[in-house]
Motif scaffolding. Structure first.
Motif, PDB file in Angstrom:
ATOM      1  N   UNK A 112       0.841  -1.198   0.000  1.00  0.00           N
ATOM      2  CA  UNK A 112       0.000   0.000   0.000  1.00  0.00           C
ATOM      3  C   UNK A 112       0.876   1.248   0.000  1.00  0.00           C
ATOM      4  N   UNK A 113       0.672   2.165  -0.935  1.00  0.00           N
ATOM      5  CA  UNK A 113       1.498   3.386  -0.941  1.00  0.00           C
ATOM      6  C   UNK A 113       1.149   4.275   0.250  1.00  0.00           C
ATOM      7  N   UNK A 114       2.176   4.918   0.798  1.00  0.00           N
ATOM      8  CA  UNK A 114       1.962   5.844   1.912  1.00  0.00           C
ATOM      9  C   UNK A 114       2.736   7.131   1.655  1.00  0.00           C
ATOM     10  N   UNK A 115       2.354   8.164   2.354  1.00  0.00           N
ATOM     11  CA  UNK A 115       3.036   9.453   2.242  1.00  0.00           C
ATOM     12  C   UNK A 115       4.438   9.353   2.835  1.00  0.00           C
TER      13      UNK A 115
ATOM     14  N   UNK B  73       9.039   4.479  10.399  1.00  0.00           N
ATOM     15  CA  UNK B  73      10.388   3.940  10.560  1.00  0.00           C
ATOM     16  C   UNK B  73      11.020   4.385  11.880  1.00  0.00           C
ATOM     17  N   UNK B  74      10.504   5.452  12.459  1.00  0.00           N
ATOM     18  CA  UNK B  74      10.994   5.916  13.769  1.00  0.00           C
ATOM     19  C   UNK B  74      10.210   5.281  14.914  1.00  0.00           C
ATOM     20  N   UNK B  75       9.266   4.403  14.588  1.00  0.00           N
ATOM     21  CA  UNK B  75       8.496   3.717  15.617  1.00  0.00           C
ATOM     22  C   UNK B  75       7.276   4.478  16.107  1.00  0.00           C
ATOM     23  N   UNK B  76       6.861   5.507  15.402  1.00  0.00           N
ATOM     24  CA  UNK B  76       5.699   6.307  15.797  1.00  0.00           C
ATOM     25  C   UNK B  76       4.420   5.589  15.359  1.00  0.00           C
ATOM     26  N   UNK B  77       3.838   4.802  16.253  1.00  0.00           N
ATOM     27  CA  UNK B  77       2.647   4.027  15.900  1.00  0.00           C
ATOM     28  C   UNK B  77       1.413   4.907  15.676  1.00  0.00           C
ATOM     29  N   UNK B  78       1.443   6.134  16.119  1.00  0.00           N
ATOM     30  CA  UNK B  78       0.328   7.045  15.854  1.00  0.00           C
ATOM     31  C   UNK B  78       0.180   7.319  14.354  1.00  0.00           C
ATOM     32  N   UNK B  79       1.245   7.087  13.586  1.00  0.00           N
ATOM     33  CA  UNK B  79       1.168   7.289  12.139  1.00  0.00           C
ATOM     34  C   UNK B  79       0.144   6.356  11.505  1.00  0.00           C
ATOM     35  N   UNK B  80      -0.117   5.200  12.140  1.00  0.00           N
ATOM     36  CA  UNK B  80      -1.149   4.292  11.638  1.00  0.00           C
ATOM     37  C   UNK B  80      -2.500   4.996  11.599  1.00  0.00           C
ATOM     38  N   UNK B  81      -2.783   5.798  12.621  1.00  0.00           N
ATOM     39  CA  UNK B  81      -4.074   6.489  12.711  1.00  0.00           C
ATOM     40  C   UNK B  81      -4.161   7.670  11.759  1.00  0.00           C
ATOM     41  N   UNK B  82      -3.016   8.264  11.441  1.00  0.00           N
ATOM     42  CA  UNK B  82      -3.010   9.487  10.650  1.00  0.00           C
ATOM     43  C   UNK B  82      -2.964   9.251   9.143  1.00  0.00           C
TER      44      UNK B  82
ATOM     45  N   UNK C 175       5.358  -3.837   7.639  1.00  0.00           N
ATOM     46  CA  UNK C 175       6.700  -3.318   7.439  1.00  0.00           C
ATOM     47  C   UNK C 175       6.587  -2.162   6.461  1.00  0.00           C
ATOM     48  N   UNK C 176       7.631  -1.411   6.365  1.00  0.00           N
ATOM     49  CA  UNK C 176       7.661  -0.330   5.380  1.00  0.00           C
ATOM     50  C   UNK C 176       8.863  -0.556   4.479  1.00  0.00           C
ATOM     51  N   UNK C 177       8.728  -0.100   3.268  1.00  0.00           N
ATOM     52  CA  UNK C 177       9.800  -0.248   2.287  1.00  0.00           C
ATOM     53  C   UNK C 177       9.491   0.615   1.090  1.00  0.00           C
ATOM     54  N   UNK C 178       9.995   0.198  -0.029  1.00  0.00           N
ATOM     55  CA  UNK C 178       9.777   0.944  -1.256  1.00  0.00           C
ATOM     56  C   UNK C 178       9.251   0.010  -2.330  1.00  0.00           C
ATOM     57  N   UNK C 179       8.424   0.553  -3.189  1.00  0.00           N
ATOM     58  CA  UNK C 179       7.874  -0.172  -4.324  1.00  0.00           C
ATOM     59  C   UNK C 179       8.324   0.591  -5.572  1.00  0.00           C
ATOM     60  N   UNK C 180       8.837  -0.115  -6.557  1.00  0.00           N
ATOM     61  CA  UNK C 180       9.279   0.527  -7.787  1.00  0.00           C
ATOM     62  C   UNK C 180       8.511  -0.003  -8.981  1.00  0.00           C
ATOM     63  N   UNK C 181       8.247   0.858  -9.942  1.00  0.00           N
ATOM     64  CA  UNK C 181       7.523   0.460 -11.143  1.00  0.00           C
ATOM     65  C   UNK C 181       7.731   1.487 -12.246  1.00  0.00           C
ATOM     66  N   UNK C 182       7.495   1.047 -13.473  1.00  0.00           N
ATOM     67  CA  UNK C 182       7.490   1.932 -14.633  1.00  0.00           C
ATOM     68  C   UNK C 182       6.159   1.740 -15.331  1.00  0.00           C
TER      69      UNK C 182
ATOM     70  N   UNK D 244       6.354   5.765 -18.875  1.00  0.00           N
ATOM     71  CA  UNK D 244       7.720   5.719 -19.373  1.00  0.00           C
ATOM     72  C   UNK D 244       8.802   6.085 -18.369  1.00  0.00           C
ATOM     73  N   UNK D 245       8.428   6.460 -17.169  1.00  0.00           N
ATOM     74  CA  UNK D 245       9.417   6.852 -16.152  1.00  0.00           C
ATOM     75  C   UNK D 245       9.323   5.934 -14.950  1.00  0.00           C
ATOM     76  N   UNK D 246      10.482   5.557 -14.420  1.00  0.00           N
ATOM     77  CA  UNK D 246      10.490   4.727 -13.219  1.00  0.00           C
ATOM     78  C   UNK D 246      10.052   5.571 -12.017  1.00  0.00           C
ATOM     79  N   UNK D 247       9.215   4.982 -11.181  1.00  0.00           N
ATOM     80  CA  UNK D 247       8.720   5.635  -9.969  1.00  0.00           C
ATOM     81  C   UNK D 247       9.079   4.766  -8.778  1.00  0.00           C
ATOM     82  N   UNK D 248       9.512   5.399  -7.715  1.00  0.00           N
ATOM     83  CA  UNK D 248       9.770   4.724  -6.444  1.00  0.00           C
ATOM     84  C   UNK D 248       8.809   5.328  -5.431  1.00  0.00           C
ATOM     85  N   UNK D 249       8.058   4.466  -4.756  1.00  0.00           N
ATOM     86  CA  UNK D 249       7.034   4.921  -3.820  1.00  0.00           C
ATOM     87  C   UNK D 249       7.269   4.325  -2.436  1.00  0.00           C
ATOM     88  N   UNK D 250       7.208   5.159  -1.377  1.00  0.00           N
ATOM     89  CA  UNK D 250       7.204   4.594  -0.022  1.00  0.00           C
ATOM     90  C   UNK D 250       5.983   3.690   0.121  1.00  0.00           C
TER      91      UNK D 250
END
Length: 149
Positions: free
Chosen positions: A15-18, A26-35, A65-72, A85-91
């Motif tokens: 799932x893409x995230x901001x 990644x800093x362990x802020x679980x409140x980000x789940x709610x936001x 977990x969090x990571x990155x997703x890449x696609x064109x 036509x452009x590669x995109x990397x998404x959190x």
């Protein structure tokens, strides 16, 4: 203790995230789940489906977990993010849960369709495994005389 194994299937959703949510998570802020609205919608879908994440006395069990997703994107795509036509990397937030391997296909299809309906991507990445075994309970082992060890 005796470990019992349960036959389950694994459901994993990417799932893409901001970027801000990614950083907070990644800093362990679980409140980000709610936001993060997308994560909230996904977790609500889990809560609305009692057969998902059922581990006896624990319900709505999931891993993330969090990571990155890449696609064109290619011609004909209608991307939410990125350009043709452009590669995109998404959190990305990766959500994993389990359900009983004997759950009927109609119930599985309903949940997967719900995820597709709320997912922001044109083609969401949803993984569904065949049966695997996970530990489901840990029970005290009993001796022949009935006493717990």
């Amino acid at each position: 203790m005796k470990i019992e194994m349960k036959s389950v299937r694994k459901l994993r959703v990417h799932w893409p995230i901001a970027s801000e949510s990614f950083s907070r998570l990644t800093k362990g802020d679980v409140e980000a789940f709610k936001d993060e609205a997308g994560i909230g919608a996904l977790l609500q879908a889990l809560s609305d489906s009692p057969e998902l994440g059922d581990f006896g006395n624990y319900r709505h069990v999931f891993e993330s977990s969090v990571g990155f997703e890449g696609f064109t994107c290619t011609e004909g795509a209608n991307p939410t993010l990125g350009q043709v036509g452009r590669q995109t990397i998404s959190p990305t937030f990766v959500f994993t849960t389990y359900f009983d391997a004997l759950l009927d296909d109609a119930a599985v299809e309903r949940f997967v369709q719900r995820v597709v309906d709320i997912h922001p991507w044109e083609v969401p990445v949803i993984e569904l495994t065949g049966p695997i075994s996970v530990s489901s309970t840990a029970l005290p082992a009993f001796h022949a005389n009935g006493a717990a060890s």
